[in-house]
Design an enzyme around this catalytic site. Structure first.
Site, PDB file in Angstrom:
ATOM      1  N   SER A 153      37.919  43.400  45.715  1.00  0.00           N
ATOM      2  CA  SER A 153      37.836  43.785  46.993  1.00  0.00           C
ATOM      3  C   SER A 153      39.097  42.780  47.895  1.00  0.00           C
ATOM      4  O   SER A 153      38.623  42.697  48.898  1.00  0.00           O
ATOM      5  CB  SER A 153      36.901  44.770  48.191  1.00  0.00           C
ATOM      6  OG  SER A 153      36.572  45.051  47.051  1.00  0.00           O
ATOM      7  N   ARG A 176      46.657  37.789  47.933  1.00  0.00           N
ATOM      8  CA  ARG A 176      45.971  36.664  48.737  1.00  0.00           C
ATOM      9  C   ARG A 176      44.856  36.793  48.735  1.00  0.00           C
ATOM     10  O   ARG A 176      43.955  38.462  48.843  1.00  0.00           O
ATOM     11  CB  ARG A 176      46.902  36.659  50.151  1.00  0.00           C
ATOM     12  CG  ARG A 176      46.874  38.105  51.104  1.00  0.00           C
ATOM     13  CD  ARG A 176      48.083  37.906  51.666  1.00  0.00           C
ATOM     14  NE  ARG A 176      48.361  38.843  52.248  1.00  0.00           N
ATOM     15  CZ  ARG A 176      47.900  40.480  52.717  1.00  0.00           C
ATOM     16  NH1 ARG A 176      46.991  40.457  52.928  1.00  0.00           N
ATOM     17  NH2 ARG A 176      48.076  41.553  53.006  1.00  0.00           N
ATOM     18  N   ASP A 201      36.190  48.401  46.709  1.00  0.00           N
ATOM     19  CA  ASP A 201      35.389  49.154  47.102  1.00  0.00           C
ATOM     20  C   ASP A 201      36.077  50.194  47.655  1.00  0.00           C
ATOM     21  O   ASP A 201      34.968  51.406  47.819  1.00  0.00           O
ATOM     22  CB  ASP A 201      34.242  48.044  48.433  1.00  0.00           C
ATOM     23  CG  ASP A 201      35.301  47.737  49.438  1.00  0.00           C
ATOM     24  OD1 ASP A 201      36.378  48.038  49.478  1.00  0.00           O
ATOM     25  OD2 ASP A 201      35.160  46.973  50.062  1.00  0.00           O
TER      26      ASP A 201
HETATM   27 MG    MG Z   1      30.934  46.602  51.702  1.00  0.00          MG
END
Ligand code: MG
Ligand code: ADP
Length: 458
Positions: free
Chosen positions: A138, A153, A191
């Site tokens: 994520s 990044r 996520d």
């Molecule tokens: Mg989380």
């Protein structure tokens, strides 16, 4: 105190009209992100094509390189929206987050090897079987296909050198082969996309997913014909693809639309990424405590509170956790004993009852504004997609959503302020586990798609 409170009420309260203006601007940003690459709200195509049928079955591995832990799971999808999961967590040290990227991925490979060895031993996995794996990562990646992702990044405190600009799937695959892990990486997700897919697998009314944790983000399902920036890929315009909005970036740099107070501006200017993540800085768990702390520090400077007390502890940046706001708001006692405890135990400060009531009222203002702004983001997607009449369910996850008292109710109230009575058609609920179940379902969907020869190159 009452005069001071009124001043903050004015600063932190958003009228329904103001909220509707934000929704309109938000919608424009979402559309701009879909039309061209490199926009403020990046609207990242995920190569997750359409919703799961609920009948995806089989065994999958899921790995989540999260902000705090490395999580590895064996997920058995049983169809009919049912699943079983076995998992292990490995805490990441601060050093690991800063060590060379190769080492970080080597650690992932080692942990996964230990995990697969253990499930072979327990009989859950037969020896010599190679399982398809979904990798949840994520951090913003540019993706040209589902099993590829170039790290743009690091965020959330990671700084591992030699990783930015590289394909993290390739790095991950290398570590798996070095450690002889019986797994084949089929999909890279985040996520939020995982949460969207997992929530829909279990509750097909789900059309949008949001994360309210350290950061904030949303994902939803878009028609390919409405994603002009991927027209060159030649995908059927009637097909659908999940979009990872990365909406925390809304209103970055220009700061034209969001109601920023001087405290928000201070947070932004002293952050390691000034100008960026403007929406996230008003909403997410990383910042709400800091907003309240900055207000309190200003009141200290003005001589309004804590006269004659040593205030050095509360003057430390980011010392006031957002969890304290939750605790203050949920204090059930007339004396506000919880608030006494927070200030005395963590900051060595004594408070009067009037001060405690005041601080609690401030926490409410900050928490309520965050939830109402979140409602604006949800409303922008709802309005863009035309979900208001038929209604939809929004899967939401993250500590702020799950633990902050009344956060969900305030989102719902905000949606009604924006849409009137019809706002009741939009309901948030606690989401299914995105990075375990969701990532396994994405792996399952991808395998099915490629077996059918559908966009096998993507
Ligand atoms: Mg989380
Ligand atoms: P992550 O974003 O790493 O997945 P979480 O969803 O747990 O993790 O979110 C962590 C954030 O939530 C932190 O910023 C923390 O301050 C905040 N937080 C933790 N506990 C609470 C709580 N009880 N109430 C409100 N915020 C909380």
């Amino acid at each position: 105190m009452a005069d001071h409170l009124r001043r903050f009420e004015t600063m932190f309260t958003m009228t329904p009209q103001r909220m509707r203006m934000i929704v309109e601007a938000f919608k424009d940003s979402l559309e701009l992100g879909l039309s061209k690459s490199g926009q403020v709200v990046p609207m990242i195509p995920t190569y997750v094509f359409g919703w799961p049928s609920g009948e995806e079955t089989g065994e999958f591995l899921a790995v989540d390189l999260g902000g705090t832990n490395l999580r590895v799971c064996l997920v058995k999808l049983n169809g009919g929206g049912k699943f079983e999961i076995t998992q292990a967590k490995y805490r990441l040290t601060e050093e690991q987050k800063q060590e060379d990227g190769e080492k970080l991925f080597d650690f992932c490979g080692k942990c996964l090897k230990a995990f697969t060895d253990s499930i072979v031993e327990s009989g859950e996995l037969s020896k010599d079987r190679i399982l398809p794996l979904g990798f949840t990562f994520s951090y913003p990646c540019s993706q040209e296909k589902i099993d590829h992702g170039t790290l743009i990044r690091w965020t959330k405190g990671f700084g591992a050198p030699n990783t930015e600009g590289r394909d993290v799937v390739e790095m991950f695959r290398n570590s798996l082969s070095q450690h002889d892990v019986p797994a084949e990486v089929v999909a890279l997700t985040c996520d939020t996309t995982g949460t969207l897919i997992a929530s829909h697998y279990v509750n097909p009314d789900t059309k949008i997913a949001c994360i309210f944790g350290t950061g904030c983000n949303a994902a939803y399902m878009e028609r390919v014909r409405d994603i002009p920036k991927i027209a060159h890929l030649g995908i059927d315009p009637e097909a659908e693809m999940a979009i990872n909005c990365e909406w925390g970036a809304f209103d970055s740099f220009e700061h034209e639309h969001l109601p920023r107070t001087k405290y928000d501006i201070t947070i932004d200017e002293t952050s390691n990424k000034p100008g960026e993540q403007a929406f996230e800085k008003l909403i997410s768990g990383r910042y709400l405590g800091e907003i309240l702390r900055l207000i309190i520090c200003e009141l200290i400077d003005e001589g309004v509170v804590f006269l004659g007390q040593n205030t050095y502890k509360i003057e430390i940046p980011y010392s006031f956790d957002t969890a304290f706001l939750s605790l203050m708001e949920s204090d059930p006692t007339d004396e506000l004993l919880m608030v006494i405890g927070i200030f005395s135990h963590f900051f060595a400060l004594e408070t009067t009852l009037a001060e405690r009531q005041f601080f609690r009222a401030l926490a409410r203002l900050v928490g309520r504004r965050a939830a109402r702004l979140s409602a604006c983001g949800i409303a922008a997607i709802v309005s863009k997609m035309g979900y208001l009449e038929e209604g939809c369910s929004v899967g939401a996850d993250g500590s702020l959503y799950n633990k902050y008292p009344g956060f969900a109710d305030r989102i719902h109230e905000g949606l009604q302020d924006i849409f009137g009575e019809k706002g009741r058609n939009i309901v948030t609920h606690h989401a299914e586990d995105g990075s375990g179940i969701g990532s396994a379902i994405v792996a399952a969907m991808t395998k099915l798609r490629k077996d059918q020869g559908l966009y096998s190159n993507l």
